[in-house]
Design an enzyme around this catalytic site. Structure first.
Site, short mmCIF file in Angstrom:
data_model
loop_
_atom_site.label_atom_id
_atom_site.label_comp_id
_atom_site.label_asym_id
_atom_site.label_seq_id
_atom_site.Cartn_x
_atom_site.Cartn_y
_atom_site.Cartn_z
CG HIS A 85 -1.93 -1.12 1.18
ND1 HIS A 85 -2.88 -1.27 0.19
CD2 HIS A 85 -2.09 -2.18 2.01
CE1 HIS A 85 -3.58 -2.36 0.42
NE2 HIS A 85 -3.12 -2.93 1.51
CB ILE A 92 0.50 6.12 2.46
CG1 ILE A 92 1.96 6.43 2.81
CG2 ILE A 92 -0.05 4.97 3.29
CD1 ILE A 92 2.13 7.15 4.14
CB CYS A 93 -3.04 3.19 -1.16
SG CYS A 93 -4.76 2.76 -1.53
CB ALA A 94 -3.64 4.31 4.53
CG PHE A 146 -5.08 6.24 -3.02
CD1 PHE A 146 -4.15 5.64 -3.85
CD2 PHE A 146 -4.69 7.33 -2.26
CE1 PHE A 146 -2.84 6.11 -3.92
CE2 PHE A 146 -3.39 7.80 -2.32
CZ PHE A 146 -2.46 7.20 -3.15
#
Length: 153
Positions: A85, A92-94, A146
């Site tokens: 992620h 950051i893909c969160a 995202f």
């Protein structure tokens, strides 16, 4: 910067200065209310044992109503963690940094969450679309929409 944002950041910075950062997290720089830098280390046994990363928070006038822009710093000494992620440019893909952001979250809470995300990683690999994303990504990760799957923080 809006007064609400400055008050909130002043409060968070004071708490960090008085109480300290959580274990494995260190404030490196908070010279203003625009950008803060932290070091983050995953403690205990993990794929990242012994590795230390820099994390940058950028705040806008709508913080804490809107999430800060958070990314790992990529420079000549250290790249972004290799994680499903985390893109090689540090984005950051969160979900907690996007659709699941809540004004009750603090900078320290985000650091701990990302530390936990690294600690629970089972395989060091980049997101499947890393090369395409990095070529076309905006400088600010908040400008990316995202798509979160059930496996993100």
């Amino acid at each position: 910067m809006a007064s609400i944002s400055a008050r909130r950041l002043r409060k968070e910075l004071n708490e960090i200065n008085v109480e300290g950062c959580p274990a494995g997290i260190k404030l490196l720089s908070a010279d203003n209310f625009d950008t803060w830098l932290f070091s983050i280390e995953v403690l205990g046994e993990s794929l990242y044992q012994g590795e230390v990363f820099k994390l940058m928070f950028r705040f806008d006038a709508n913080y804490p109503i809107s999430a800060p822009a958070v990314q790992f710093v990529v420079d000549e000494t250290r790249g972004a963690p290799i994680h499903p992620h985390i893109y090689s440019n540090g984005h950051i893909c969160a979900s907690i940094l996007g659709t699941e952001w809540s004004p009750v979250l603090s900078v320290s809470a985000v650091c701990v969450t990302l530390q936990s995300m690294l600690a629970s990683c089972k395989v060091k690999e980049r997101p499947v679309d890393n090369d395409r994303y990095v070529r076309t990504a905006p400088d600010n990760p908040k400008k990316t929409r995202f798509q979160y799957d059930g496996d993100t923080v």
